[in-house]
Write a protein that holds these residues in place. Sequence first.
Motif, PDB file in Angstrom:
ATOM      1  N   VAL B 239       0.768  -1.126  -0.039  1.00 28.82           N
ATOM      2  CA  VAL B 239      -0.040   0.060  -0.082  1.00 28.82           C
ATOM      3  C   VAL B 239       0.811   1.306   0.028  1.00 28.82           C
ATOM      4  O   VAL B 239       0.541   2.480  -0.792  1.00 28.82           O
ATOM      5  CB  VAL B 239      -0.751   0.034   1.258  1.00 28.82           C
ATOM      6  N   ILE B 240       1.796   1.388   0.891  1.00 26.45           N
ATOM      7  CA  ILE B 240       2.506   2.422   1.048  1.00 26.45           C
ATOM      8  C   ILE B 240       3.686   2.771  -0.272  1.00 26.45           C
ATOM      9  O   ILE B 240       3.248   4.057  -0.763  1.00 26.45           O
ATOM     10  CB  ILE B 240       3.663   2.403   2.362  1.00 26.45           C
ATOM     11  N   PRO B 241       4.285   1.986  -0.880  1.00 25.42           N
ATOM     12  CA  PRO B 241       4.933   2.277  -2.280  1.00 25.42           C
ATOM     13  C   PRO B 241       3.741   2.700  -3.286  1.00 25.42           C
ATOM     14  O   PRO B 241       3.922   3.436  -4.128  1.00 25.42           O
ATOM     15  CB  PRO B 241       5.711   1.276  -2.603  1.00 25.42           C
ATOM     16  N   ALA B 242       2.522   2.000  -3.270  1.00 26.25           N
ATOM     17  CA  ALA B 242       1.462   2.316  -4.289  1.00 26.25           C
ATOM     18  C   ALA B 242       1.027   3.726  -4.057  1.00 26.25           C
ATOM     19  O   ALA B 242       0.682   4.257  -5.099  1.00 26.25           O
ATOM     20  CB  ALA B 242       0.391   1.142  -4.010  1.00 26.25           C
ATOM     21  N   LEU B 243       0.709   4.191  -3.053  1.00 23.66           N
ATOM     22  CA  LEU B 243       0.061   5.403  -2.854  1.00 23.66           C
ATOM     23  C   LEU B 243       1.169   6.422  -2.674  1.00 23.66           C
ATOM     24  O   LEU B 243       0.965   7.657  -3.215  1.00 23.66           O
ATOM     25  CB  LEU B 243      -0.539   5.332  -1.404  1.00 23.66           C
ATOM     26  N   LEU B 244       2.091   6.598  -1.916  1.00 24.87           N
ATOM     27  CA  LEU B 244       3.227   7.483  -1.842  1.00 24.87           C
ATOM     28  C   LEU B 244       4.225   7.359  -2.419  1.00 24.87           C
ATOM     29  O   LEU B 244       5.069   8.535  -2.888  1.00 24.87           O
ATOM     30  CB  LEU B 244       3.691   7.439  -0.287  1.00 24.87           C
ATOM     31  N   GLY B 245       4.782   6.181  -3.286  1.00 23.80           N
ATOM     32  CA  GLY B 245       5.998   6.023  -3.932  1.00 23.80           C
ATOM     33  C   GLY B 245       5.730   6.543  -5.416  1.00 23.80           C
ATOM     34  O   GLY B 245       4.857   6.545  -5.772  1.00 23.80           O
ATOM     35  N   GLY B 246       6.829   6.681  -6.149  1.00 26.18           N
ATOM     36  CA  GLY B 246       6.646   6.947  -7.304  1.00 26.18           C
ATOM     37  C   GLY B 246       6.769   5.955  -8.300  1.00 26.18           C
ATOM     38  O   GLY B 246       6.854   4.785  -7.690  1.00 26.18           O
ATOM     39  N   SER B 247       6.665   6.198  -9.864  1.00 24.48           N
ATOM     40  CA  SER B 247       6.507   4.916 -10.578  1.00 24.48           C
ATOM     41  C   SER B 247       7.887   3.932 -10.625  1.00 24.48           C
ATOM     42  O   SER B 247       7.782   3.068 -10.840  1.00 24.48           O
ATOM     43  CB  SER B 247       6.120   5.163 -11.861  1.00 24.48           C
ATOM     44  N   ASP B 248       8.899   4.726 -10.110  1.00 27.88           N
ATOM     45  CA  ASP B 248      10.302   4.065 -10.148  1.00 27.88           C
ATOM     46  C   ASP B 248      10.575   3.414  -8.713  1.00 27.88           C
ATOM     47  O   ASP B 248      11.697   3.012  -8.532  1.00 27.88           O
ATOM     48  CB  ASP B 248      11.550   5.016 -10.554  1.00 27.88           C
ATOM     49  N   THR B 249       9.646   3.641  -7.684  1.00 26.77           N
ATOM     50  CA  THR B 249      10.184   3.023  -6.341  1.00 26.77           C
ATOM     51  C   THR B 249       9.755   1.572  -6.429  1.00 26.77           C
ATOM     52  O   THR B 249       8.761   1.070  -6.780  1.00 26.77           O
ATOM     53  CB  THR B 249       8.989   3.756  -5.335  1.00 26.77           C
ATOM     54  N   LEU B 250      10.841   0.781  -6.336  1.00 31.61           N
ATOM     55  CA  LEU B 250      10.951  -0.563  -6.554  1.00 31.61           C
ATOM     56  C   LEU B 250      10.764  -1.370  -5.236  1.00 31.61           C
ATOM     57  O   LEU B 250      11.692  -1.187  -4.404  1.00 31.61           O
ATOM     58  CB  LEU B 250      12.241  -0.875  -7.279  1.00 31.61           C
ATOM     59  N   MET B 251       9.585  -1.759  -5.008  1.00 31.99           N
ATOM     60  CA  MET B 251       9.692  -2.829  -3.914  1.00 31.99           C
ATOM     61  C   MET B 251       8.619  -4.035  -4.322  1.00 31.99           C
ATOM     62  O   MET B 251       7.900  -4.197  -5.262  1.00 31.99           O
ATOM     63  CB  MET B 251       8.590  -2.035  -2.642  1.00 31.99           C
ATOM     64  N   ILE B 252       9.411  -5.024  -3.531  1.00 28.42           N
ATOM     65  CA  ILE B 252       9.120  -6.606  -4.120  1.00 28.42           C
ATOM     66  C   ILE B 252       7.383  -6.783  -3.934  1.00 28.42           C
ATOM     67  O   ILE B 252       6.822  -7.586  -4.667  1.00 28.42           O
ATOM     68  CB  ILE B 252       9.703  -7.625  -3.501  1.00 28.42           C
ATOM     69  N   GLY B 253       6.919  -6.291  -2.829  1.00 31.08           N
ATOM     70  CA  GLY B 253       5.399  -6.517  -2.608  1.00 31.08           C
ATOM     71  C   GLY B 253       4.571  -5.899  -3.833  1.00 31.08           C
ATOM     72  O   GLY B 253       3.622  -6.639  -4.275  1.00 31.08           O
ATOM     73  N   ARG B 254       4.901  -4.515  -4.357  1.00 31.96           N
ATOM     74  CA  ARG B 254       4.632  -4.246  -5.472  1.00 31.96           C
ATOM     75  C   ARG B 254       4.517  -5.041  -6.696  1.00 31.96           C
ATOM     76  O   ARG B 254       3.483  -4.971  -7.459  1.00 31.96           O
ATOM     77  CB  ARG B 254       4.955  -2.839  -5.455  1.00 31.96           C
ATOM     78  N   VAL B 255       5.764  -5.438  -6.857  1.00 33.73           N
ATOM     79  CA  VAL B 255       6.119  -6.279  -7.932  1.00 33.73           C
ATOM     80  C   VAL B 255       5.200  -7.561  -8.023  1.00 33.73           C
ATOM     81  O   VAL B 255       4.525  -7.914  -9.215  1.00 33.73           O
ATOM     82  CB  VAL B 255       7.482  -6.729  -8.053  1.00 33.73           C
ATOM     83  N   LEU B 256       4.899  -8.129  -6.958  1.00 30.82           N
ATOM     84  CA  LEU B 256       4.349  -9.363  -6.736  1.00 30.82           C
ATOM     85  C   LEU B 256       2.706  -9.192  -7.273  1.00 30.82           C
ATOM     86  O   LEU B 256       2.147  -9.575  -8.091  1.00 30.82           O
ATOM     87  CB  LEU B 256       4.399  -9.838  -5.291  1.00 30.82           C
ATOM     88  N   VAL B 272       7.921 -15.263  -7.041  1.00 30.67           N
ATOM     89  CA  VAL B 272       8.158 -14.169  -6.270  1.00 30.67           C
ATOM     90  C   VAL B 272       8.202 -14.219  -4.741  1.00 30.67           C
ATOM     91  O   VAL B 272       8.840 -14.055  -4.008  1.00 30.67           O
ATOM     92  CB  VAL B 272       7.535 -12.912  -6.802  1.00 30.67           C
ATOM     93  N   ALA B 273       6.724 -14.924  -4.379  1.00 27.49           N
ATOM     94  CA  ALA B 273       6.295 -15.090  -2.916  1.00 27.49           C
ATOM     95  C   ALA B 273       7.225 -15.947  -2.217  1.00 27.49           C
ATOM     96  O   ALA B 273       7.723 -15.893  -1.111  1.00 27.49           O
ATOM     97  CB  ALA B 273       4.812 -15.241  -3.084  1.00 27.49           C
ATOM     98  N   VAL B 274       7.648 -16.975  -3.058  1.00 27.46           N
ATOM     99  CA  VAL B 274       8.388 -18.151  -2.378  1.00 27.46           C
ATOM    100  C   VAL B 274       9.750 -17.482  -2.131  1.00 27.46           C
ATOM    101  O   VAL B 274      10.313 -17.714  -1.026  1.00 27.46           O
ATOM    102  CB  VAL B 274       8.433 -19.328  -3.180  1.00 27.46           C
ATOM    103  N   VAL B 275      10.547 -16.799  -3.066  1.00 28.75           N
ATOM    104  CA  VAL B 275      11.898 -16.445  -2.670  1.00 28.75           C
ATOM    105  C   VAL B 275      11.545 -15.234  -1.509  1.00 28.75           C
ATOM    106  O   VAL B 275      12.537 -15.186  -0.724  1.00 28.75           O
ATOM    107  CB  VAL B 275      12.473 -15.869  -3.944  1.00 28.75           C
ATOM    108  N   MET B 276      10.444 -14.585  -1.546  1.00 29.92           N
ATOM    109  CA  MET B 276      10.296 -13.624  -0.510  1.00 29.92           C
ATOM    110  C   MET B 276      10.275 -14.119   0.922  1.00 29.92           C
ATOM    111  O   MET B 276      10.947 -13.617   1.865  1.00 29.92           O
ATOM    112  CB  MET B 276       8.873 -12.601  -0.837  1.00 29.92           C
ATOM    113  N   LEU B 277       9.484 -15.247   0.907  1.00 32.24           N
ATOM    114  CA  LEU B 277       9.367 -15.939   1.926  1.00 32.24           C
ATOM    115  C   LEU B 277      10.661 -16.368   2.692  1.00 32.24           C
ATOM    116  O   LEU B 277      10.947 -16.460   3.752  1.00 32.24           O
ATOM    117  CB  LEU B 277       8.266 -17.373   1.796  1.00 32.24           C
ATOM    118  N   ILE B 278      11.478 -16.953   1.441  1.00 32.48           N
ATOM    119  CA  ILE B 278      12.715 -17.679   1.866  1.00 32.48           C
ATOM    120  C   ILE B 278      13.580 -16.523   2.655  1.00 32.48           C
ATOM    121  O   ILE B 278      14.333 -16.938   3.401  1.00 32.48           O
ATOM    122  CB  ILE B 278      13.518 -18.389   0.893  1.00 32.48           C
TER     123      ILE B 278
END
Lengths: 272, 295
Positions: B239-256, B272-278
Amino acid sequence: MKQGSSVALKVMAGAGFVFLYAPIIALIVYSFNESKLVTVWGGWSLKWYVELFRNEQIMSAAWVSLKIAFISATLASVLGTLAGFVLSRMRKFAGKAMLTGWVTAPLVMPEVITGLSLLLLFVSLENMFGWPAGRGVTTIVIAHTTFCLAYVAVVVQSRLASLDETLEEAAMDLGAKPISLFFLITLPLIAPAIISGWLLSFTLSLDDLVIASFVSGPGNSTLPMVIFSKVRLGVTPEVNALATLMIVTVSIAVIAAIVIMHRQNRFKDTNK
Amino acid sequence: MLSKLRLGRMAVILVPMLWLAAFFFIPFLVVFKISLAEAMIAVPPYSPLLQWDSSNAYLTFKVTFGNYLYLFESRFYLDAYLSSLKIAAISTFFALLIGFPIAYLIARSRPTMRTILLALVILPFWTSFLLRVYAWMALLKKNGLVNDFLLATGIIDQPIQILQTDFAVYLGIVYTYLPFMILPLYTTLEKMDLNLLDAAQDLGAKPYQSFFLVTLPLAKPGIIAGCLLVFIPAVGEYVIPALLGGSDTLMIGRVLWDEFFLNRDWPLASAVAVVMLIVLVGPIMFMRNSNKEAE
């Protein structure tokens, strides 16, 4: 050390509190703004509150969310109380360590992972058994119950840990059966924890955007999903009004709860 | 009689256990399974791992590691993971920096004041996360209050871009997760034996010395708990990168999220989720163990 604290500490902590509250206060003040341009002040007005209650999309989503929150919080309270009880009162059993992990992990698990994994589970179940048919209120309730359960379990467990077991032991010595022991002695003692667990679950469910977005079906938008789709495009005055109403309601409830608890504690202290 | 008792005991254990197994644990196995499938245009949009071919009467079993290979070969995903870890770590550090004085002040206040201050910390935690992020959107806009303030004080002479930058994301994470940092810190600081500080002072320690040599080490469990409670969820924040971040703010939750909702590539989103979990299993286990120690 003295009870008092240094000026520097007070300034730092004070700045911290300003940081916590400034955005919320600005949001509340601007919800009474006449102007449509959210940041230009056009005088006091209740216009956006009227607009809010006229907005059918928001109102129906709010109703869906309240229903889901009520059912999830209730289910989570029952299951979470059981889990908390098992973890703090039962002797070691096979799988206890696993249960501890399953109860702690949802508290910090990133929501995108929880949401995705539950959605894929529901889709696979539907393929194999035909249940759940499609996604909607039922699947959201299951998802919310699961993560709220963890919060209730933690609250109940810490309450049980702080109680001494003499009352329960006395009841057992007097021949109480486990079931009556639980309902007559343990349950009244942990009731405050269960109530705060229920309230916490209710607010968490009402607030969840990410998990609900994954597991909901078309036509079952919850309130956070509607808010998100609106604010994504920019600041919306109706959302300010909605936020103010929610914040005021929650604040009154939390303050009331704290006043009551504080009184009880003082009562306990004077009885010591 | 005994068997009835044991039956009851087993039921009490099994009910929450089965629920969590079904809706918390097994879903991860499903994610893992689907991360080994291939995306295809179908309902559901992935290839089956096991397929019964009835005309030839044989069973095919097909897994692919293509999704994982793709994740590691493409710079984009690696960057997204690293950037999430960086953003979460820096935000956690600032939350600790801001949270510590608050927790310390609360722990050293008189009982009534303590209740009031604690309530002030808990209150935002109960109010909507989404709406608290949204509150910052109005403040940080080009013509928002923060820019107005900076213009009025003459620090800047024209509005600056704050919303849709990485800075706004840091701010949002620190802001929304601050109560999670303060509460465990407060719990350990409140339990601390103040005589130790007197002793340190009597032995000639200056205030800053007793802070670094006595208070900080004693607060360690709270610091660890608070940091993990902020760090772990912040890594996967959407939610935070989606609402406050720019289009270039790279976060894995947003990528997923985008992989799933925009590209409809469920297998890749699962990988993506499996690797994040690891990546997060280490910190999560660490948290569980430090909880156990505290008990």
